[in-house]
Design a protein around this motif. Sequence first.
Motif, PDB file in Angstrom:
ATOM      1  N   THR A 215      -6.459  52.038  -0.725  1.00 22.38           N
ATOM      2  CA  THR A 215      -7.305  51.526  -1.814  1.00 22.38           C
ATOM      3  C   THR A 215      -8.754  51.432  -1.380  1.00 22.38           C
ATOM      4  N   TRP A 216      -8.984  50.919  -0.172  1.00 28.92           N
ATOM      5  CA  TRP A 216     -10.364  50.766   0.292  1.00 28.92           C
ATOM      6  C   TRP A 216     -11.032  52.119   0.509  1.00 28.92           C
ATOM      7  N   GLN A 217     -10.300  53.074   1.070  1.00 30.94           N
ATOM      8  CA  GLN A 217     -10.878  54.399   1.296  1.00 30.94           C
ATOM      9  C   GLN A 217     -11.194  55.078  -0.037  1.00 30.94           C
ATOM     10  N   ALA A 218     -10.291  54.959  -0.990  1.00 28.48           N
ATOM     11  CA  ALA A 218     -10.535  55.540  -2.311  1.00 28.48           C
ATOM     12  C   ALA A 218     -11.717  54.858  -2.994  1.00 28.48           C
ATOM     13  N   PHE A 219     -11.800  53.559  -2.850  1.00 26.69           N
ATOM     14  CA  PHE A 219     -12.929  52.816  -3.414  1.00 26.69           C
ATOM     15  C   PHE A 219     -14.248  53.292  -2.804  1.00 26.69           C
ATOM     16  N   SER A 220     -14.289  53.417  -1.479  1.00 30.22           N
ATOM     17  CA  SER A 220     -15.519  53.835  -0.799  1.00 30.22           C
ATOM     18  C   SER A 220     -15.951  55.227  -1.226  1.00 30.22           C
ATOM     19  N   LEU A 221     -14.985  56.123  -1.407  1.00 29.73           N
ATOM     20  CA  LEU A 221     -15.308  57.507  -1.729  1.00 29.73           C
ATOM     21  C   LEU A 221     -15.635  57.710  -3.203  1.00 29.73           C
ATOM     22  N   LEU A 222     -14.873  57.063  -4.086  1.00 29.46           N
ATOM     23  CA  LEU A 222     -14.921  57.403  -5.510  1.00 29.46           C
ATOM     24  C   LEU A 222     -15.548  56.348  -6.412  1.00 29.46           C
ATOM     25  N   VAL A 223     -15.680  55.120  -5.935  1.00 29.31           N
ATOM     26  CA  VAL A 223     -16.115  54.042  -6.825  1.00 29.31           C
ATOM     27  C   VAL A 223     -17.432  53.417  -6.395  1.00 29.31           C
ATOM     28  N   ALA A 224     -17.540  52.993  -5.149  1.00 31.63           N
ATOM     29  CA  ALA A 224     -18.708  52.235  -4.682  1.00 31.63           C
ATOM     30  C   ALA A 224     -20.002  53.001  -4.934  1.00 31.63           C
ATOM     31  N   GLY A 225     -20.895  52.426  -5.716  1.00 35.74           N
ATOM     32  CA  GLY A 225     -22.181  53.038  -6.016  1.00 35.74           C
ATOM     33  C   GLY A 225     -22.160  54.057  -7.134  1.00 35.74           C
ATOM     34  N   LYS A 226     -20.986  54.595  -7.452  1.00 30.62           N
ATOM     35  CA  LYS A 226     -20.919  55.682  -8.441  1.00 30.62           C
ATOM     36  C   LYS A 226     -21.016  55.154  -9.862  1.00 30.62           C
TER      37      LYS A 226
ATOM     38  N   ALA B 184     -21.928  67.778  -4.242  1.00 31.10           N
ATOM     39  CA  ALA B 184     -22.849  66.741  -3.778  1.00 31.10           C
ATOM     40  C   ALA B 184     -22.111  65.446  -3.464  1.00 31.10           C
ATOM     41  N   GLY B 185     -21.132  65.100  -4.292  1.00 28.60           N
ATOM     42  CA  GLY B 185     -20.379  63.870  -4.072  1.00 28.60           C
ATOM     43  C   GLY B 185     -19.587  63.898  -2.783  1.00 28.60           C
ATOM     44  N   VAL B 186     -18.920  65.013  -2.520  1.00 25.36           N
ATOM     45  CA  VAL B 186     -18.120  65.123  -1.301  1.00 25.36           C
ATOM     46  C   VAL B 186     -19.020  65.087  -0.065  1.00 25.36           C
ATOM     47  N   ILE B 187     -20.143  65.798  -0.113  1.00 23.39           N
ATOM     48  CA  ILE B 187     -21.047  65.806   1.042  1.00 23.39           C
ATOM     49  C   ILE B 187     -21.637  64.417   1.284  1.00 23.39           C
ATOM     50  N   GLY B 188     -22.185  63.821   0.219  1.00 19.73           N
ATOM     51  CA  GLY B 188     -22.849  62.532   0.380  1.00 19.73           C
ATOM     52  C   GLY B 188     -21.900  61.397   0.705  1.00 19.73           C
ATOM     53  N   SER B 189     -20.871  61.224  -0.104  1.00 18.36           N
ATOM     54  CA  SER B 189     -19.941  60.118   0.115  1.00 18.36           C
ATOM     55  C   SER B 189     -19.011  60.388   1.291  1.00 18.36           C
TER      56      SER B 189
ATOM     57  N   GLY C 280     -24.350  61.217  -2.853  1.00 17.28           N
ATOM     58  CA  GLY C 280     -22.942  61.084  -3.189  1.00 17.28           C
ATOM     59  C   GLY C 280     -22.727  60.306  -4.476  1.00 17.28           C
ATOM     60  N   ASP C 281     -23.513  59.235  -4.645  1.00 23.06           N
ATOM     61  CA  ASP C 281     -23.398  58.445  -5.873  1.00 23.06           C
ATOM     62  C   ASP C 281     -23.768  59.271  -7.099  1.00 23.06           C
ATOM     63  N   LEU C 282     -24.873  60.005  -7.002  1.00 28.28           N
ATOM     64  CA  LEU C 282     -25.299  60.846  -8.125  1.00 28.28           C
ATOM     65  C   LEU C 282     -24.285  61.956  -8.393  1.00 28.28           C
ATOM     66  N   GLY C 283     -23.748  62.527  -7.316  1.00 30.09           N
ATOM     67  CA  GLY C 283     -22.806  63.631  -7.479  1.00 30.09           C
ATOM     68  C   GLY C 283     -21.548  63.215  -8.210  1.00 30.09           C
ATOM     69  N   PHE C 284     -20.915  62.145  -7.769  1.00 26.51           N
ATOM     70  CA  PHE C 284     -19.685  61.718  -8.432  1.00 26.51           C
ATOM     71  C   PHE C 284     -19.962  61.164  -9.824  1.00 26.51           C
ATOM     72  N   ALA C 285     -21.117  60.530 -10.024  1.00 26.73           N
ATOM     73  CA  ALA C 285     -21.466  60.085 -11.376  1.00 26.73           C
ATOM     74  C   ALA C 285     -21.580  61.286 -12.310  1.00 26.73           C
ATOM     75  N   ALA C 286     -22.159  62.391 -11.811  1.00 22.32           N
ATOM     76  CA  ALA C 286     -22.246  63.617 -12.618  1.00 22.32           C
ATOM     77  C   ALA C 286     -20.864  64.173 -12.924  1.00 22.32           C
ATOM     78  N   VAL C 287     -19.957  64.081 -11.946  1.00 25.53           N
ATOM     79  CA  VAL C 287     -18.577  64.532 -12.165  1.00 25.53           C
ATOM     80  C   VAL C 287     -17.928  63.722 -13.283  1.00 25.53           C
ATOM     81  N   TYR C 288     -18.112  62.400 -13.239  1.00 24.74           N
ATOM     82  CA  TYR C 288     -17.487  61.548 -14.256  1.00 24.74           C
ATOM     83  C   TYR C 288     -18.088  61.806 -15.639  1.00 24.74           C
ATOM     84  N   VAL C 289     -19.412  61.919 -15.697  1.00 31.68           N
ATOM     85  CA  VAL C 289     -20.064  62.164 -16.991  1.00 31.68           C
ATOM     86  C   VAL C 289     -19.611  63.495 -17.577  1.00 31.68           C
ATOM     87  N   SER C 290     -19.716  64.549 -16.784  1.00 30.97           N
ATOM     88  CA  SER C 290     -19.383  65.878 -17.302  1.00 30.97           C
ATOM     89  C   SER C 290     -17.889  66.024 -17.563  1.00 30.97           C
ATOM     90  N   GLY C 291     -17.059  65.460 -16.677  1.00 36.96           N
ATOM     91  CA  GLY C 291     -15.619  65.571 -16.865  1.00 36.96           C
ATOM     92  C   GLY C 291     -15.153  64.894 -18.138  1.00 36.96           C
TER      93      GLY C 291
END
Length: 442
Positions: free
Chosen positions: A72-83, A280-285, A320-331
């Motif tokens: 849970t913590w690893q998933a949170f750090s990668l996919l949630v925190a800051g995004k 960008a999300g994978v590289i940054g986060s 990373g935050d911008l990248g995953f936010a873009a993934v969520y918006v576009s997805g």
Amino acid sequence: MPPAPSDVSPPSAVARPVDSSERLAVLDALRGFALCGVFISNVMVWFSGRVFLPREQTLAAMNNASLADTVTWQAFSLLVAGKFITLFSFLFGLGFAVQMGRAEARGTSITPLYVRRLGVMLVMGLSHLFLIWYGDILSTYAVLGFGLLLFRGRSERTLLVCALLFALGWSVVGVAILKLPQLMADTPEAGAAIAKAATEKSAAIRAQTLAAYAHGSWLDTTQATFHFFFRDYFPLLLAITLSTFGRFLLGLLAGRRRIFHDVPQHLGLFRRLLGWGLVAGVIGSGSGLVLQQLMLKQVFTPETLPTWVSFAMAPLRNLGDLGFAAVYVSGITLLFQRAAWQRALGLLAPVGRMALTNYLSQSILSVLFFYGFGLGFITKLGPAACVAYCLAVFCVQGVWSHLWLARFRFGPAEWVWRSLTYGKAQPMRRDDAASQRTTAPA
């Protein structure tokens, strides 16, 4: 594939709140989705008390965590925190663009109404900050929102360049602000001593704050919040503030281009955002996750971490935050073009329409759940339990939002905000609103 709903009603010549028929359902769904992620972030890091624990205790807890908590913590750090706060900030800037477009359609200036709107928001935010919870974003958004007025006439190129400079470049300046005393030291040893003293001072303040939150009355927690905010939290807030403004500008740019008003015409753009955002999300986060593991293994500590690493990681983290936010918006936007997904994701729309009410109620419920004058669960829940708590509360809010908006135009907090902004009580019930529209001046 049905297109996303668009603004189909002609704007009134009189300034008034947006009616439900004029809203973009995909934006409401995105706002509800963002609110869920922001809630998880707030609970995982702040309400749970994790941020106040000594570093040694945090490291020990993470090294001895169960598999569920570790995952849970690893998933949170990668996919949630800051995004999700990035997504929320983007939507705030986009909302300004929508308001500006409505004002232009009326042939009026956005400034007077927008200034009143931000003024009310600032008062509500400061009340939330000092009376309920120190992690308030409303006051920060209100202050930064005035800056959007300076950019409303800028070209799209200027908006994009400034957005990236603020969103990525300011993070380096923020690190410099936090490390300024250390950087100005005469020798590396003196700098290390300054950093150690600052860490010890912060730890002492946080220990006092945690004690008040865990065992104190509401008045004790309010006093502790005041001292913690100005003695420890405020420098961090300053360091990240203009990065948030950069995300506002990205939202303003998207709103100016009206990409959500006519999604079928911009499908290629959303697909590119999905792909490049993921990279960008994978590289940054991902780089941040690697550094986190090195810190857990004590390869590095905050005192021994090379200064250049902090400066390099700051823009990477924001990337990373911008990248995953873009993934969520576009997805979500792409999925919204399919009827089945539109119905499913549309369940989030009422939560997004009542984002202010739900955000404030999340704070009130969490204070009562975690703090000592309530149920006292602060520092007692692991990551998996924190996420379970958030999802349970959010599901209840979803049901409540649907039931409330079946009868009323706005959430309670939204009604107060709009009534104070427009200087008169707005019609609350849906039938009252319909009656007023039939008699409103053209």
